[in-house]
Write a protein that holds these residues in place. Structure first.
Motif, PDB file in Angstrom:
ATOM      1  N   PHE A   9       0.824  -1.204   0.000  1.00 45.43           N
ATOM      2  CA  PHE A   9       0.000   0.000   0.000  1.00 45.43           C
ATOM      3  C   PHE A   9       0.863   1.262   0.000  1.00 45.43           C
ATOM      4  O   PHE A   9       0.460   2.297  -0.535  1.00 45.43           O
ATOM      5  N   THR A  10       2.060   1.182   0.584  1.00 47.09           N
ATOM      6  CA  THR A  10       2.984   2.315   0.535  1.00 47.09           C
ATOM      7  C   THR A  10       3.375   2.603  -0.904  1.00 47.09           C
ATOM      8  O   THR A  10       3.425   3.767  -1.328  1.00 47.09           O
ATOM      9  N   ALA A  11       3.665   1.535  -1.658  1.00 48.51           N
ATOM     10  CA  ALA A  11       3.980   1.696  -3.084  1.00 48.51           C
ATOM     11  C   ALA A  11       2.793   2.263  -3.837  1.00 48.51           C
ATOM     12  O   ALA A  11       2.936   3.147  -4.700  1.00 48.51           O
ATOM     13  N   LEU A  12       1.607   1.767  -3.531  1.00 47.50           N
ATOM     14  CA  LEU A  12       0.389   2.218  -4.203  1.00 47.50           C
ATOM     15  C   LEU A  12       0.125   3.694  -3.927  1.00 47.50           C
ATOM     16  O   LEU A  12      -0.209   4.461  -4.834  1.00 47.50           O
ATOM     17  N   MET A  13       0.312   4.113  -2.677  1.00 44.28           N
ATOM     18  CA  MET A  13       0.104   5.498  -2.312  1.00 44.28           C
ATOM     19  C   MET A  13       1.168   6.394  -2.941  1.00 44.28           C
ATOM     20  O   MET A  13       0.901   7.530  -3.347  1.00 44.28           O
ATOM     21  N   PHE A  14       2.387   5.865  -3.044  1.00 46.30           N
ATOM     22  CA  PHE A  14       3.513   6.615  -3.589  1.00 46.30           C
ATOM     23  C   PHE A  14       3.321   6.891  -5.080  1.00 46.30           C
ATOM     24  O   PHE A  14       3.614   7.971  -5.574  1.00 46.30           O
ATOM     25  N   PHE A  15       2.816   5.909  -5.808  1.00 46.58           N
ATOM     26  CA  PHE A  15       2.737   5.966  -7.256  1.00 46.58           C
ATOM     27  C   PHE A  15       1.397   6.427  -7.806  1.00 46.58           C
ATOM     28  O   PHE A  15       1.310   6.819  -8.974  1.00 46.58           O
ATOM     29  N   THR A  16       0.329   6.337  -7.002  1.00 45.72           N
ATOM     30  CA  THR A  16      -1.005   6.626  -7.531  1.00 45.72           C
ATOM     31  C   THR A  16      -1.814   7.514  -6.588  1.00 45.72           C
ATOM     32  O   THR A  16      -1.378   7.838  -5.487  1.00 45.72           O
ATOM     33  N   ARG A  17      -3.005   7.849  -7.061  1.00 41.60           N
ATOM     34  CA  ARG A  17      -3.957   8.592  -6.233  1.00 41.60           C
ATOM     35  C   ARG A  17      -5.094   7.691  -5.775  1.00 41.60           C
ATOM     36  O   ARG A  17      -6.134   8.177  -5.322  1.00 41.60           O
ATOM     37  N   ILE A  18      -4.892   6.396  -5.899  1.00 41.84           N
ATOM     38  CA  ILE A  18      -5.888   5.440  -5.433  1.00 41.84           C
ATOM     39  C   ILE A  18      -5.953   5.502  -3.904  1.00 41.84           C
ATOM     40  O   ILE A  18      -4.915   5.445  -3.237  1.00 41.84           O
ATOM     41  N   PRO A  19      -7.134   5.649  -3.325  1.00 38.98           N
ATOM     42  CA  PRO A  19      -7.249   5.752  -1.863  1.00 38.98           C
ATOM     43  C   PRO A  19      -6.640   4.545  -1.153  1.00 38.98           C
ATOM     44  O   PRO A  19      -6.837   3.402  -1.563  1.00 38.98           O
ATOM     45  N   GLY A  42       2.370  -0.991 -11.511  1.00 36.84           N
ATOM     46  CA  GLY A  42       2.246  -0.777 -12.949  1.00 36.84           C
ATOM     47  C   GLY A  42       1.195  -1.679 -13.569  1.00 36.84           C
ATOM     48  O   GLY A  42       0.472  -1.267 -14.488  1.00 36.84           O
ATOM     49  N   ILE A  43       1.115  -2.917 -13.073  1.00 37.83           N
ATOM     50  CA  ILE A  43       0.064  -3.834 -13.563  1.00 37.83           C
ATOM     51  C   ILE A  43      -1.316  -3.246 -13.277  1.00 37.83           C
ATOM     52  O   ILE A  43      -2.211  -3.289 -14.122  1.00 37.83           O
ATOM     53  N   LEU A  44      -1.474  -2.683 -12.083  1.00 36.68           N
ATOM     54  CA  LEU A  44      -2.760  -2.104 -11.696  1.00 36.68           C
ATOM     55  C   LEU A  44      -3.090  -0.873 -12.543  1.00 36.68           C
ATOM     56  O   LEU A  44      -4.201  -0.745 -13.070  1.00 36.68           O
ATOM     57  N   VAL A  45      -2.115   0.037 -12.693  1.00 33.29           N
ATOM     58  CA  VAL A  45      -2.341   1.255 -13.482  1.00 33.29           C
ATOM     59  C   VAL A  45      -2.614   0.892 -14.941  1.00 33.29           C
ATOM     60  O   VAL A  45      -3.529   1.441 -15.571  1.00 33.29           O
ATOM     61  N   GLY A  46      -1.816  -0.039 -15.476  1.00 31.68           N
ATOM     62  CA  GLY A  46      -2.021  -0.477 -16.851  1.00 31.68           C
ATOM     63  C   GLY A  46      -3.376  -1.137 -17.050  1.00 31.68           C
ATOM     64  O   GLY A  46      -4.018  -0.966 -18.093  1.00 31.68           O
ATOM     65  N   SER A  47      -3.817  -1.878 -16.052  1.00 33.83           N
ATOM     66  CA  SER A  47      -5.124  -2.550 -16.140  1.00 33.83           C
ATOM     67  C   SER A  47      -6.259  -1.537 -16.143  1.00 33.83           C
ATOM     68  O   SER A  47      -7.260  -1.710 -16.860  1.00 33.83           O
ATOM     69  N   ILE A  48      -6.129  -0.481 -15.347  1.00 36.11           N
ATOM     70  CA  ILE A  48      -7.152   0.570 -15.340  1.00 36.11           C
ATOM     71  C   ILE A  48      -7.213   1.249 -16.705  1.00 36.11           C
ATOM     72  O   ILE A  48      -8.291   1.469 -17.275  1.00 36.11           O
ATOM     73  N   LEU A  68      -8.812   8.414 -24.154  1.00 35.23           N
ATOM     74  CA  LEU A  68      -9.453   8.322 -22.844  1.00 35.23           C
ATOM     75  C   LEU A  68      -8.713   7.349 -21.921  1.00 35.23           C
ATOM     76  O   LEU A  68      -8.659   7.559 -20.702  1.00 35.23           O
ATOM     77  N   SER A  69      -8.142   6.299 -22.483  1.00 33.10           N
ATOM     78  CA  SER A  69      -7.364   5.362 -21.668  1.00 33.10           C
ATOM     79  C   SER A  69      -6.109   6.041 -21.123  1.00 33.10           C
ATOM     80  O   SER A  69      -5.679   5.769 -19.995  1.00 33.10           O
ATOM     81  N   MET A  70      -5.514   6.923 -21.928  1.00 36.64           N
ATOM     82  CA  MET A  70      -4.342   7.679 -21.469  1.00 36.64           C
ATOM     83  C   MET A  70      -4.727   8.670 -20.382  1.00 36.64           C
ATOM     84  O   MET A  70      -4.001   8.849 -19.404  1.00 36.64           O
ATOM     85  N   VAL A  71      -5.878   9.307 -20.552  1.00 38.96           N
ATOM     86  CA  VAL A  71      -6.387  10.225 -19.523  1.00 38.96           C
ATOM     87  C   VAL A  71      -6.584   9.477 -18.211  1.00 38.96           C
ATOM     88  O   VAL A  71      -6.246   9.972 -17.126  1.00 38.96           O
ATOM     89  N   ALA A  72      -7.127   8.261 -18.301  1.00 38.96           N
ATOM     90  CA  ALA A  72      -7.375   7.455 -17.104  1.00 38.96           C
ATOM     91  C   ALA A  72      -6.079   7.144 -16.366  1.00 38.96           C
ATOM     92  O   ALA A  72      -6.019   7.226 -15.132  1.00 38.96           O
ATOM     93  N   SER A  73      -5.029   6.814 -17.106  1.00 34.52           N
ATOM     94  CA  SER A  73      -3.758   6.483 -16.455  1.00 34.52           C
ATOM     95  C   SER A  73      -3.129   7.719 -15.821  1.00 34.52           C
ATOM     96  O   SER A  73      -2.552   7.646 -14.732  1.00 34.52           O
ATOM     97  N   VAL A  74      -3.256   8.874 -16.492  1.00 33.74           N
ATOM     98  CA  VAL A  74      -2.709  10.118 -15.944  1.00 33.74           C
ATOM     99  C   VAL A  74      -3.447  10.514 -14.665  1.00 33.74           C
ATOM    100  O   VAL A  74      -2.833  10.926 -13.674  1.00 33.74           O
ATOM    101  N   LEU A  75      -4.768  10.373 -14.675  1.00 33.96           N
ATOM    102  CA  LEU A  75      -5.548  10.698 -13.480  1.00 33.96           C
ATOM    103  C   LEU A  75      -5.245   9.723 -12.342  1.00 33.96           C
ATOM    104  O   LEU A  75      -5.222  10.107 -11.166  1.00 33.96           O
ATOM    105  N   THR A  76      -5.011   8.462 -12.686  1.00 36.18           N
ATOM    106  CA  THR A  76      -4.713   7.450 -11.664  1.00 36.18           C
ATOM    107  C   THR A  76      -3.404   7.733 -10.957  1.00 36.18           C
ATOM    108  O   THR A  76      -3.281   7.567  -9.740  1.00 36.18           O
ATOM    109  N   THR A  77      -2.406   8.189 -11.701  1.00 38.70           N
ATOM    110  CA  THR A  77      -1.082   8.448 -11.113  1.00 38.70           C
ATOM    111  C   THR A  77      -0.874   9.902 -10.721  1.00 38.70           C
ATOM    112  O   THR A  77       0.129  10.239 -10.104  1.00 38.70           O
ATOM    113  N   GLY A  78      -1.813  10.768 -11.100  1.00 41.48           N
ATOM    114  CA  GLY A  78      -1.607  12.178 -10.840  1.00 41.48           C
ATOM    115  C   GLY A  78      -0.491  12.759 -11.682  1.00 41.48           C
ATOM    116  O   GLY A  78       0.188  13.707 -11.266  1.00 41.48           O
TER     117      GLY A  78
END
Length: 254
Positions: A9-19, A42-48, A68-78
């Protein structure tokens, strides 16, 4: 197990904006250990990103679904990695000494080099993906986000952090990686390649290794090692190189 979950979860919080759970923070101890999970994130962000493309392709043209898929990845990672790439463009484009390069990269303002760099690399991503067969884009997005993070995070294991002291950091950063962590990252980073029903996809590792080698040398030459922005730049460039390499493989190795 609970400790490993917190590290992930530390990695997830570090790399993304996923709660993430409230008990997760940017502890330096956990952040360094979390580097092995970066490809897994990366697997999670790529899957989104892939999920957005897969869904929108049924109701919209392929080109818009890709955007739109690129927008989704940018929003996911901030725009975490895009920001690092832009800072590297500004720093190395406008600085001629280690001190000046690091100072420019630390500046939150975006310069001409950064704007042009981000614009071009996003265009390269969209164009490269758009040229790929629609049936392969879903797995390409997952693999691209994953293997590019492996390429970037591996620099933590081999290279030195370039900042002179901890107070110079503008954001938390993992600066250490164990041998076991590297092995785990390699396994998870390469795993999505198995989704391709094409043995020639392994050829993409060669240009990715060249990207890693060149920028490792380049960063050492100019600033003595890597920074968080440098890792972001390597991730972005590796992702684009992976997509372009697939284009070449699908054209000439089928």
């Amino acid at each position: 197990m609970k400790k490993e979950i917190r590290i992930f979860f530390t990695a997830l919080m570090f790399f993304t904006r996923i709660p993430c759970p409230k008990w997760v923070d940017h502890s330096k101890e956990y952040l360094n250990k979390s580097s092995r999970y970066f490809p897994m994130v990366g697997i999670l962000v790529g899957s989104i990103s892939a999920l957005f493309f897969y869904g929108f392709q049924f109701i919209l043209p392929k080109e818009i679904a890709l955007l739109l898929s690129m927008v989704a990845s940018v929003l996911t990672t901030g725009a975490f990695h895009e920001d690092g790439f832009a800072d590297v463009c500004d720093g190395f484009g406008g600085g001629w000494t280690k001190e000046k390069i690091l100072l420019i990269m630390k500046d939150s303002r975006l310069g001409t080099y950064g704007v042009i760099g981000v614009g071009l690399i996003l265009l390269l991503k969209w164009t490269s993906l758009n040229q790929l067969p629609a049936a392969t884009i879903v797995i390409t997005l997952i693999a691209g986000h994953t293997i590019s993070r492996l390429n970037a995070v591996s620099l933590i294991f081999t290279d030195e952090y370039a900042r002179e002291d901890d107070t110079s950091k503008t954001k938390p950063l993992a600066t250490k990686m164990s041998t076991g962590g590297l092995v785990f990252a390699i396994i998870t980073g390469l795993l999505p390649l198995l989704l391709f029903n094409n043995v020639y996809v392994c050829i993409t590792l060669l240009p990715l290794l060249l990207v890693r080698w060149y920028f490792s040398w380049y960063f050492k030459k100019w600033i003595g090692g890597y920074t968080g922005d440098c890792l972001g730049a390597v991730q972005q460039l590796s992702e684009v190189v992976f997509y372009i390499s697939l284009l070449v493989i699908f054209k000439y190795a089928n």
